[in-house]
Design a protein around this motif. Sequence first.
Motif, PDB file in Angstrom:
ATOM      1  N   SER A  69       0.838  -1.202   0.000  1.00  0.00           N
ATOM      2  CA  SER A  69       0.000   0.000   0.000  1.00  0.00           C
ATOM      3  C   SER A  69       0.866   1.244   0.000  1.00  0.00           C
ATOM      4  O   SER A  69       1.868   1.328   0.723  1.00  0.00           O
ATOM      5  N   ARG A  70       0.474   2.214  -0.805  1.00  0.00           N
ATOM      6  CA  ARG A  70       1.191   3.504  -0.875  1.00  0.00           C
ATOM      7  C   ARG A  70       0.180   4.614  -0.629  1.00  0.00           C
ATOM      8  O   ARG A  70      -0.754   4.781  -1.400  1.00  0.00           O
ATOM      9  N   ARG A  71       0.348   5.356   0.434  1.00  0.00           N
ATOM     10  CA  ARG A  71      -0.616   6.369   0.812  1.00  0.00           C
ATOM     11  C   ARG A  71      -0.798   7.399  -0.309  1.00  0.00           C
ATOM     12  O   ARG A  71       0.160   8.013  -0.762  1.00  0.00           O
ATOM     13  N   GLY A  72      -2.035   7.497  -0.770  1.00  0.00           N
ATOM     14  CA  GLY A  72      -2.349   8.470  -1.810  1.00  0.00           C
ATOM     15  C   GLY A  72      -1.927   8.063  -3.212  1.00  0.00           C
ATOM     16  O   GLY A  72      -2.141   8.811  -4.167  1.00  0.00           O
ATOM     17  N   GLN A  73      -1.321   6.896  -3.361  1.00  0.00           N
ATOM     18  CA  GLN A  73      -0.842   6.477  -4.680  1.00  0.00           C
ATOM     19  C   GLN A  73      -1.383   5.112  -5.112  1.00  0.00           C
ATOM     20  O   GLN A  73      -0.946   4.562  -6.112  1.00  0.00           O
ATOM     21  N   ALA A  75      -2.150   0.982  -4.895  1.00  0.00           N
ATOM     22  CA  ALA A  75      -1.403  -0.217  -4.518  1.00  0.00           C
ATOM     23  C   ALA A  75      -0.288  -0.502  -5.513  1.00  0.00           C
ATOM     24  O   ALA A  75      -0.427  -0.265  -6.707  1.00  0.00           O
ATOM     25  N   LYS A  76       0.798  -1.033  -4.981  1.00  0.00           N
ATOM     26  CA  LYS A  76       1.927  -1.457  -5.814  1.00  0.00           C
ATOM     27  C   LYS A  76       2.147  -2.945  -5.590  1.00  0.00           C
ATOM     28  O   LYS A  76       2.031  -3.440  -4.464  1.00  0.00           O
ATOM     29  N   LEU A  77       2.436  -3.666  -6.641  1.00  0.00           N
ATOM     30  CA  LEU A  77       2.708  -5.088  -6.505  1.00  0.00           C
ATOM     31  C   LEU A  77       4.043  -5.310  -5.814  1.00  0.00           C
ATOM     32  O   LEU A  77       5.029  -4.605  -6.076  1.00  0.00           O
ATOM     33  N   SER A  78       4.084  -6.290  -4.938  1.00  0.00           N
ATOM     34  CA  SER A  78       5.345  -6.684  -4.325  1.00  0.00           C
ATOM     35  C   SER A  78       6.190  -7.424  -5.356  1.00  0.00           C
ATOM     36  O   SER A  78       5.750  -7.695  -6.483  1.00  0.00           O
ATOM     37  N   ALA A  79       7.401  -7.789  -4.958  1.00  0.00           N
ATOM     38  CA  ALA A  79       8.270  -8.535  -5.875  1.00  0.00           C
ATOM     39  C   ALA A  79       7.622  -9.860  -6.275  1.00  0.00           C
ATOM     40  O   ALA A  79       7.684 -10.269  -7.442  1.00  0.00           O
ATOM     41  N   LEU A  80       6.953 -10.532  -5.325  1.00  0.00           N
ATOM     42  CA  LEU A  80       6.281 -11.788  -5.638  1.00  0.00           C
ATOM     43  C   LEU A  80       5.097 -11.551  -6.568  1.00  0.00           C
ATOM     44  O   LEU A  80       4.883 -12.306  -7.527  1.00  0.00           O
ATOM     45  N   GLY A  81       4.340 -10.490  -6.312  1.00  0.00           N
ATOM     46  CA  GLY A  81       3.211 -10.166  -7.179  1.00  0.00           C
ATOM     47  C   GLY A  81       3.658  -9.859  -8.597  1.00  0.00           C
ATOM     48  O   GLY A  81       3.051 -10.319  -9.574  1.00  0.00           O
ATOM     49  N   GLU A  82       4.741  -9.082  -8.719  1.00  0.00           N
ATOM     50  CA  GLU A  82       5.284  -8.766 -10.044  1.00  0.00           C
ATOM     51  C   GLU A  82       5.730 -10.033 -10.761  1.00  0.00           C
ATOM     52  O   GLU A  82       5.534 -10.185 -11.971  1.00  0.00           O
ATOM     53  N   LYS A  83       6.323 -10.966 -10.016  1.00  0.00           N
ATOM     54  CA  LYS A  83       6.829 -12.189 -10.643  1.00  0.00           C
ATOM     55  C   LYS A  83       5.685 -13.068 -11.145  1.00  0.00           C
ATOM     56  O   LYS A  83       5.800 -13.696 -12.213  1.00  0.00           O
ATOM     57  N   LEU A  84       4.570 -13.106 -10.425  1.00  0.00           N
ATOM     58  CA  LEU A  84       3.430 -13.889 -10.897  1.00  0.00           C
ATOM     59  C   LEU A  84       2.827 -13.270 -12.154  1.00  0.00           C
ATOM     60  O   LEU A  84       2.443 -13.987 -13.086  1.00  0.00           O
ATOM     61  N   VAL A  85       2.745 -11.942 -12.197  1.00  0.00           N
ATOM     62  CA  VAL A  85       2.245 -11.264 -13.403  1.00  0.00           C
ATOM     63  C   VAL A  85       3.189 -11.530 -14.570  1.00  0.00           C
ATOM     64  O   VAL A  85       2.756 -11.817 -15.690  1.00  0.00           O
ATOM     65  N   TRP A  86       4.484 -11.449 -14.309  1.00  0.00           N
ATOM     66  CA  TRP A  86       5.476 -11.738 -15.349  1.00  0.00           C
ATOM     67  C   TRP A  86       5.318 -13.163 -15.873  1.00  0.00           C
ATOM     68  O   TRP A  86       5.327 -13.401 -17.087  1.00  0.00           O
ATOM     69  N   ALA A  87       5.163 -14.120 -14.966  1.00  0.00           N
ATOM     70  CA  ALA A  87       5.042 -15.519 -15.377  1.00  0.00           C
ATOM     71  C   ALA A  87       3.806 -15.718 -16.245  1.00  0.00           C
ATOM     72  O   ALA A  87       3.864 -16.406 -17.274  1.00  0.00           O
ATOM     73  N   ASP A  88       2.690 -15.106 -15.854  1.00  0.00           N
ATOM     74  CA  ASP A  88       1.458 -15.259 -16.622  1.00  0.00           C
ATOM     75  C   ASP A  88       1.609 -14.678 -18.023  1.00  0.00           C
ATOM     76  O   ASP A  88       1.172 -15.281 -19.006  1.00  0.00           O
ATOM     77  N   ARG A  89       2.237 -13.525 -18.126  1.00  0.00           N
ATOM     78  CA  ARG A  89       2.400 -12.886 -19.436  1.00  0.00           C
ATOM     79  C   ARG A  89       3.397 -13.648 -20.299  1.00  0.00           C
ATOM     80  O   ARG A  89       3.227 -13.740 -21.521  1.00  0.00           O
TER      81      ARG A  89
END
Length: 349
Positions: A69-73, A75-89
């Motif tokens: 969570s980023r106040r006022g900005q 949500a940002k994906l964590s490193a694990l979240g980014e890696k799952l998105v990368w794997a899917d793509r």
Amino acid sequence: MYRIQITPQWQLAQGAGFDGLPRLIALLVAVHDTGTLRAACARLGLSYRHAWGLIKRAEGHFGAPFLISRRGQGAKLSALGEKLVWADRRIAARLGPVMDSLSAEIETEIERALTQAQGILRLHASHGFAVETLRARFSEQGLPLDLRYCSSTEALAGLAQGRCDLAGFHVPTGRFETAMRAHYGHWLDPARHRLIQLATRRQGLMAAPGNPLGITGLGDLTRPGLRFVNRQPEAATRYLLDLMLKDAGVEPRQITGYDVTEFTHAAVAAYIASDMADVGFGVETPAQRFGLHFLPLITERYYFACTTEWLASTAADAVLDELRNPELRARINALAGYDAMDSGTVLGL
């Protein structure tokens, strides 16, 4: 005509596994694209409470966070979240053409079973984003299409042997055109075959966003430590690259990663976007879709080859009408690096 859609579904298992992974990945992809969990929920039609519960359950299973969570900005994906998105793509980029070909094959067989249709267009083609667009257009218009993705030479061989009506392949403009035409010459007969233009497209070097390594041309591929990802040996794009490397005086054996291969332009882009390579060669559209820097080097014409006999048929008239349709041209023109101004133009060899 019925439309078959095949999408990959994968599982990440340890012990009992996590049964909500497909829904989780869809949610993470939406967060990645929209920037907030609330916007991702709106895109997917999920309640915020349900989405938050799915994420918390997944974090409990994997023992790591997926969102930061980023106040006022948002949500940002964590490193694990980014890696799952990368794997899917990356999975989708690698398997997309295979699934499209299989979908078209099943659609064709269902159409034959329902209607006993005999005039189904058989298209063998090198994979391209304009061809993907044409397939979608045919499906919307209810026009049956038996599409098989393969290399350009395999497509032309299929035409010469009577296994398809149209063969899709690409030829560079300019100094490499003669050599590329000679590469295909075994399969094309000027007295028997004609060409139908689909579009022009740009090929060039894909690199990380912002081009942090300052890549300016093919000569940079031999830099120590620079990681390259290539296309498979039978690909026409690989043959074109070899012609360009020879012309530039670059020895393939000097390029780190020259023997590392992917089977589509999108898979090359996904490989670079995942930081497994620094640079690759391919068309502009996937570079844009994966947010990569693109350095254009050459323009190609994408053609459909056909016989003069087929060109005189009513089936050919229907195909040419679609290729000349302003809506199809507009869709192809919306693809980065593509121009369909001359789509549907018939040429001699």
